[in-house]
Design a protein around this motif. Sequence first.
Motif, PDB file in Angstrom:
ATOM      1  N   ASP A  42      -8.049   0.221 -10.767  1.00  0.00           N
ATOM      2  CA  ASP A  42      -7.879   1.681 -10.746  1.00  0.00           C
ATOM      3  C   ASP A  42      -6.483   2.078 -11.216  1.00  0.00           C
ATOM      4  N   ILE A  83     -17.886  -0.925  -5.811  1.00  0.00           N
ATOM      5  CA  ILE A  83     -17.433   0.472  -5.882  1.00  0.00           C
ATOM      6  C   ILE A  83     -18.544   1.457  -5.522  1.00  0.00           C
ATOM      7  N   ASP A 108     -20.036  10.707 -11.723  1.00  0.00           N
ATOM      8  CA  ASP A 108     -18.716  10.935 -11.135  1.00  0.00           C
ATOM      9  C   ASP A 108     -18.065   9.630 -10.682  1.00  0.00           C
ATOM     10  N   LEU A 109     -18.877   8.715 -10.175  1.00  0.00           N
ATOM     11  CA  LEU A 109     -18.350   7.419  -9.732  1.00  0.00           C
ATOM     12  C   LEU A 109     -17.760   6.646 -10.905  1.00  0.00           C
ATOM     13  N   LEU A 111     -16.606   7.938 -13.696  1.00  0.00           N
ATOM     14  CA  LEU A 111     -15.384   8.622 -14.122  1.00  0.00           C
ATOM     15  C   LEU A 111     -14.217   8.272 -13.201  1.00  0.00           C
ATOM     16  N   GLN A 112     -14.497   8.049 -11.927  1.00  0.00           N
ATOM     17  CA  GLN A 112     -13.453   7.678 -10.974  1.00  0.00           C
ATOM     18  C   GLN A 112     -12.953   6.257 -11.227  1.00  0.00           C
ATOM     19  N   HIS A 113     -13.855   5.383 -11.658  1.00  0.00           N
ATOM     20  CA  HIS A 113     -13.510   3.985 -11.931  1.00  0.00           C
ATOM     21  C   HIS A 113     -13.926   3.655 -13.365  1.00  0.00           C
TER      22      HIS A 113
END
Length: 254
Positions: A42, A83, A108-109, A111-113
């Motif tokens: 990350d 994740i 969204d997950l 995009l977060q990772h």
Amino acid sequence: MAHDRLPPMLQRLWGREPVSRRGPRPRLDLPTITAAAIELADAEGLAGVSMNSVATKVGVAATALYRYIGSKDDLLTMMSDAIAPEPPDPSGRPWRDYLALWTKLQRDLVLQHGWVLEITKFAPPLGPRRLLWLDRALAALDGTGLDDGEKINVASALTGYALTDAAIVATAGTGVQEFEDAGIESAADYGELLVELLDPERYPAASAAVRGGAFRGAEGWVHDDDFRFGLDLLLDGVEQLIARRASGGQVGGQ
């Protein structure tokens, strides 16, 4: 396939490795190692994840990690599964509302990772967390009249859409040399460039769209209205398939 014939990585993912009662109690466990690797990814991307960097983060020698994980590839597979949070409960939700939420949360997950896009390569899930998401999508489609194969195809199509949208958002204008050289930082910038590039005679439809403002006013690349538009197209198709099944029609029928 019996579990004693499963690859070691899958045995570890599913907690099916034989437990040794000999020797000292292990200082580490897989969740701790995987969480450390995810923190590094990350912060620095996958370039920052190595057996050495993860070992340093958890305070052991790199050779000690091989007691828990066979290779870096195995570690990456575990990271991509770890994740995934618990999926939302489909109970009491209409199938369409649930799958809309289910798909957006996956987008969204990622995009977060963003690094997970380099690992999954759109491969079918093998880990327990990601397969739980598949299970919940199938459960949401109970009672719709679709057969099990159709339900899996619906889940696969929605997952593919979530990953594709996330990939476009995550990579557009970021780390793409041509975009950086052209000063493209947003969808609006991209549209302005296309106005210059597209010859109206050779590209009449595309040229008309961009000159008409198709990308105008877009400050960035993330636009939930655009994402929802594509998602609704897919869900409309699923709704039509369910309606055909209810009326006894076949795929491709009138």
